[in-house]
Design a protein around this motif. Structure first.
Motif, mmCIF file in Angstrom:
data_model
loop_
_atom_site.group_PDB
_atom_site.id
_atom_site.type_symbol
_atom_site.label_atom_id
_atom_site.label_comp_id
_atom_site.label_asym_id
_atom_site.label_seq_id
_atom_site.Cartn_x
_atom_site.Cartn_y
_atom_site.Cartn_z
ATOM 1 N N UNK A 1 0.848 -1.200 0.000
ATOM 2 C CA UNK A 1 0.000 0.000 0.000
ATOM 3 C C UNK A 1 0.884 1.252 0.000
ATOM 4 N N UNK A 2 0.569 2.192 -0.871
ATOM 5 C CA UNK A 2 1.406 3.408 -0.890
ATOM 6 C C UNK A 2 1.068 4.306 0.295
ATOM 7 N N UNK A 3 2.005 5.172 0.595
ATOM 8 C CA UNK A 3 1.807 6.076 1.738
ATOM 9 C C UNK A 3 0.796 7.156 1.375
ATOM 10 N N UNK A 4 -0.164 7.420 2.271
ATOM 11 C CA UNK A 4 -1.112 8.501 2.021
ATOM 12 C C UNK A 4 -1.523 9.143 3.340
ATOM 13 N N UNK A 5 -2.010 10.322 3.273
ATOM 14 C CA UNK A 5 -2.431 11.059 4.470
ATOM 15 C C UNK A 5 -3.786 10.523 4.932
ATOM 16 N N UNK A 6 -3.920 10.313 6.212
ATOM 17 C CA UNK A 6 -5.206 9.810 6.721
ATOM 18 C C UNK A 6 -6.250 10.926 6.684
ATOM 19 N N UNK A 7 -7.507 10.523 6.538
ATOM 20 C CA UNK A 7 -8.563 11.541 6.526
ATOM 21 C C UNK A 7 -8.748 12.100 7.935
ATOM 22 N N UNK A 8 -9.258 13.318 8.014
ATOM 23 C CA UNK A 8 -9.497 13.989 9.297
ATOM 24 C C UNK A 8 -10.354 13.098 10.211
ATOM 25 N N UNK A 9 -11.381 12.466 9.601
ATOM 26 C CA UNK A 9 -12.281 11.610 10.383
ATOM 27 C C UNK A 9 -11.521 10.418 10.968
ATOM 28 N N UNK A 10 -10.638 9.804 10.166
ATOM 29 C CA UNK A 10 -9.858 8.660 10.667
ATOM 30 C C UNK A 10 -8.923 9.118 11.780
ATOM 31 N N UNK A 11 -8.282 10.272 11.567
ATOM 32 C CA UNK A 11 -7.374 10.792 12.601
ATOM 33 C C UNK A 11 -8.148 10.998 13.913
ATOM 34 N N UNK A 14 -8.866 7.726 15.577
ATOM 35 C CA UNK A 14 -7.681 7.166 16.236
ATOM 36 C C UNK A 14 -7.478 7.891 17.576
ATOM 37 N N UNK A 15 -7.583 9.218 17.533
ATOM 38 C CA UNK A 15 -7.432 9.998 18.772
ATOM 39 C C UNK A 15 -8.488 9.580 19.771
ATOM 40 N N UNK A 16 -9.697 9.296 19.266
ATOM 41 C CA UNK A 16 -10.788 8.908 20.161
ATOM 42 C C UNK A 16 -10.452 7.626 20.904
ATOM 43 N N UNK A 72 -15.920 21.597 17.941
ATOM 44 C CA UNK A 72 -15.933 20.170 17.591
ATOM 45 C C UNK A 72 -14.794 19.796 16.651
ATOM 46 N N UNK A 73 -13.998 20.771 16.270
ATOM 47 C CA UNK A 73 -12.842 20.448 15.421
ATOM 48 C C UNK A 73 -11.671 20.056 16.314
ATOM 49 N N UNK A 74 -10.781 19.237 15.738
ATOM 50 C CA UNK A 74 -9.630 18.773 16.497
ATOM 51 C C UNK A 74 -8.672 19.928 16.770
ATOM 52 N N UNK A 101 -13.028 14.196 19.265
ATOM 53 C CA UNK A 101 -12.943 12.735 19.349
ATOM 54 C C UNK A 101 -14.312 12.120 19.569
ATOM 55 N N UNK A 102 -15.040 12.669 20.514
ATOM 56 C CA UNK A 102 -16.362 12.105 20.828
ATOM 57 C C UNK A 102 -17.283 12.251 19.616
ATOM 58 N N UNK A 103 -17.203 13.415 18.968
ATOM 59 C CA UNK A 103 -18.084 13.658 17.815
ATOM 60 C C UNK A 103 -17.784 12.697 16.671
ATOM 61 N N UNK A 104 -16.544 12.200 16.622
ATOM 62 C CA UNK A 104 -16.199 11.320 15.500
ATOM 63 C C UNK A 104 -16.719 9.899 15.688
ATOM 64 N N UNK A 105 -17.172 9.570 16.868
ATOM 65 C CA UNK A 105 -17.633 8.195 17.100
ATOM 66 C C UNK A 105 -19.040 8.148 17.702
ATOM 67 N N UNK A 106 -19.794 9.246 17.503
ATOM 68 C CA UNK A 106 -21.156 9.256 18.048
ATOM 69 C C UNK A 106 -22.009 10.227 17.242
#
Ligand code: ADP
Ligand code: MG
Length: 567
Positions: A1-11, A14-16, A72-74, A101-106
């Motif tokens: 898999x090539x290297x790519x930047x993670x999406x804001x939602x994925x980041x 992960x933080x969550x 709600x932004x990181x 973080x909470x907003x990204x998983x709820x």
């Protein structure tokens, strides 16, 4: 898999993973935000252990519509500007991660208003605002978190049962409410009120409300202040201990914390009053300079790192020891209700762990109450003093243990008075004991010994501490060697080692078989000059007092028993 930047939602997800371990951590983050916003009243509701719903409403500062959408932004925070601020954090939050973080998983809804203008309601899904509208409400904020972990099924699977999570949230709510007596809290779980406490200026009132009778009845207040450090709250009687640490509530600069060195320091102060594997209960608020505490160690900010751990430990041990000495180990007065049972039941052991929740006695108050003293006589190792309406009985063995212990501790690494021996003698230890004595020879010599290794495991003893009997030396050094094994592989043990050596040496301190009147008074004065005069370091009383009425009661009871027997 090539290297790519993670999406804001994925980041964010992960933080969550770090910030939001469980529904309880969501409750904690939201509560902290409300407290940081200066809320005086906070209502918390949960459904299904928080997995279905967590709703927290506060009367804090509220947010402007613009800020609400930013919040709600990181990495958005109103609490710090740059890394310098990390060294004097006055708020609970500062990472600017929780809401994102909470907003990204709820599914999250925020209703907020500054009070001076129209408020806003925003709906957030997958970290994005999906709907917004004007919203009229009083100043404050309500954050509603629904369907927690709905888009991260793997995390949901690993959650405990709703009952277990509810218990965790209940514990957290209790801790937060204990930590903030100045705020009213209402907490309901599955539509049932779990507790409701009104703001109070008295932290101990809050403790009584939340921790209940078993916790508070056999406990007593503690308050100690010194150079930027303040500790206050309640500590349990040694008899009111637990088999685990669940009865320990610790708050540092109004943060609920887990801090093993401090909890351990409290236990150390109980010393031998507690049996092994028993833990004292306590609810303690500590205030200390913010720059000595690093809260930026753990994403959930539960564990803190102390910058001057020894400084904290020393203060805590001292405060708790002092409180125990003046409250628990006051000279043991024979209370009349005990003498009423039967004269035979008047044992000091049954009397010594009794507590009253009266105001702490000032330090000067106690010793003065017994001046002037008159020496009445001696009975074996006990000295009888008469003081006004009572008799004080001093145990010379326990008193000398206490006095020498404190004197040795006070000397620190300075050498104490020793007696050179006219005829040095040799002692023989086991190989391990000898190795330990050699390793720690300098510390042992600080106690007043002078030792020379002259053969395999054999030492020539040329001087000994003046309070020690030469015939005890071999046994004592063997015991020291055995005890010093505890320090193998340990770091930073100097203070603990000195305490243990002093404890052992003082236990061997002799008391002369006869004592003059002047000597008796001198002994009494030296005892009273101790920090913890009323018990030996192992908890045995040094002084027992008998008031005239107590003695009279003994006779009355005796007569009553005799009459009953006659009838
Ligand atoms: P942090 O608390 O670390 O700053 P959060 O993500 O928890 O980060 O919150 C982001 C920001 O949102 C806070 O800095 C604060 O300005 C605002 N905020 C969050 N909750 C509330 C609340 N209940 N009342 C007022 N402001 C809030
Ligand atoms: Mg926060």
């Amino acid at each position: 898999m090539s290297i790519h930047l993670l999406s804001e939602q994925t980041i964010n997800q992960i933080a969550a993973g770090e910030v939001v371990e469980s529904p309880a951590s969501v409750v904690k983050e939201l509560l902290e935000n409300s407290l940081d916003a200066g809320a005086k009243k906070i209502c918390v509701e949960t459904l299904g252990g928080g997995l279905k719903l967590i709703r927290i409403a506060d009367d804090g500062s509220g947010m402007s519509p613009k800020d609400a959408k930013l919040a709600i932004l990181r990495h958005t925070t109103s609490k710090i500007v740059d890394a310098h601020d990390l060294f004097h954090i006055a708020t609970k939050g500062f990472r600017g991660e929780a809401l994102a973080s909470i907003a990204s998983i709820s599914k999250m809804t925020i209703q907020t208003a500054l009070g001076s203008e129209m408020g806003i309601q925003i709906e957030v899904e997958n970290g994005h605002v999906v709907a917004e509208k004007s919203y009229a409400r009083n100043r404050g904020t309500t954050v509603e978190v629904r369907s927690l972990f709905y888009n991260v099924p793997a995390r949901k699977k690993f959650q405990k049962s709703a009952v277990a999570i509810s218990a965790e949230i209940f514990k957290l709510m209790t801790e937060m409410a204990l930590c903030h007596p100045e705020t009213s809290f209402e907490f309901s779980s599955n539509n049932k009120t779990a507790f409701k406490v009104l703001a109070t200026e008295d932290p101990q009132f809050r403790m009584k409300e939340l921790l209940g009778d078993p916790f508070c009845t056999d406990s007593f207040p503690l308050h100690f202040e010194e150079a930027g450090f303040c500790i206050s709250g309640i500590i349990g009687a040694p008899t009111n201990s637990r088999a685990n640490r669940l009865g320990q509530h610790l708050f540092l600069n109004q943060r609920v914390i887990v801090c093993d060195p401090i909890a351990e320091a409290v236990r150390t102060a109980y010393g031998t009053r507690l049996e092994e594997r028993r833990y004292p209960i306590f609810c303690l608020h500590i205030k200390a300079p913010a720059d000595l505490i690093d809260v930026n160690v753990h994403p959930q900010k539960l564990t803190v790192r102390l910058r001057k751990e020894e400084w904290f430990v020393e203060k805590v041990v001292h405060a708790v020891e002092k409180a125990l000495a003046w409250k628990v180990d006051k000279p043991f007065v024979v209370p009349s209700h005990l003498t009423q049972l039967s004269p035979l039941e008047v044992h000091a052991e049954t009397l010594h762990l009794r507590f009253q929740e009266n105001a702490p006695l000032s330090e000067q108050e106690l010793p003065l109450a017994w001046d002037p003293l008159e020496v009445m006589g001696y009975f074996d190792r006990f000295i009888f003093f008469k003081e006004k309406e009572q008799i004080c009985i001093l145990d010379r063995k326990a008193a000398s243990f206490r006095i020498h212990y404190e004197e040795l501790i006070a000397k620190g690494e300075e050498k104490v008075e020793k007696q050179g021996l006219l005829i040095p003698f040799t002692i023989c230890l086991t190989p391990l004991e000898a190795a330990m004595v050699l390793t720690h020879q300098e510390a042992i010599e600080c106690l007043g010994f002078e030792l020379h290794l002259i053969g395999k495991d054999t030492f020539m003893v040329e001087a000994i501490p003046s309070m020690i009997d030469p015939k005890d030396v071999e046994k004592m050094l063997a015991e020291m060697g055995e005890m010093l094994r505890d320090f193998i592989g340990k770091l930073d043990y100097k203070i603990e080692r000195q305490k243990k050596l002093a404890l052992l040496a003082a236990r061997y301190a002799t008391h002369s078989s006869s004592v003059s009147e002047e000597g008796a008074l001198h002994l009494y004065k030296r005892l009273m000059a101790c920090d913890t005069p009323f018990s030996c370091p192992k908890g045995t009383p040094t002084l027992v007092t008998l008031a005239y009425e107590n003695i009279e009661d003994l006779f009355k009871t005796h007569r009553k028993v005799a009459t009953q027997l006659a009838n």
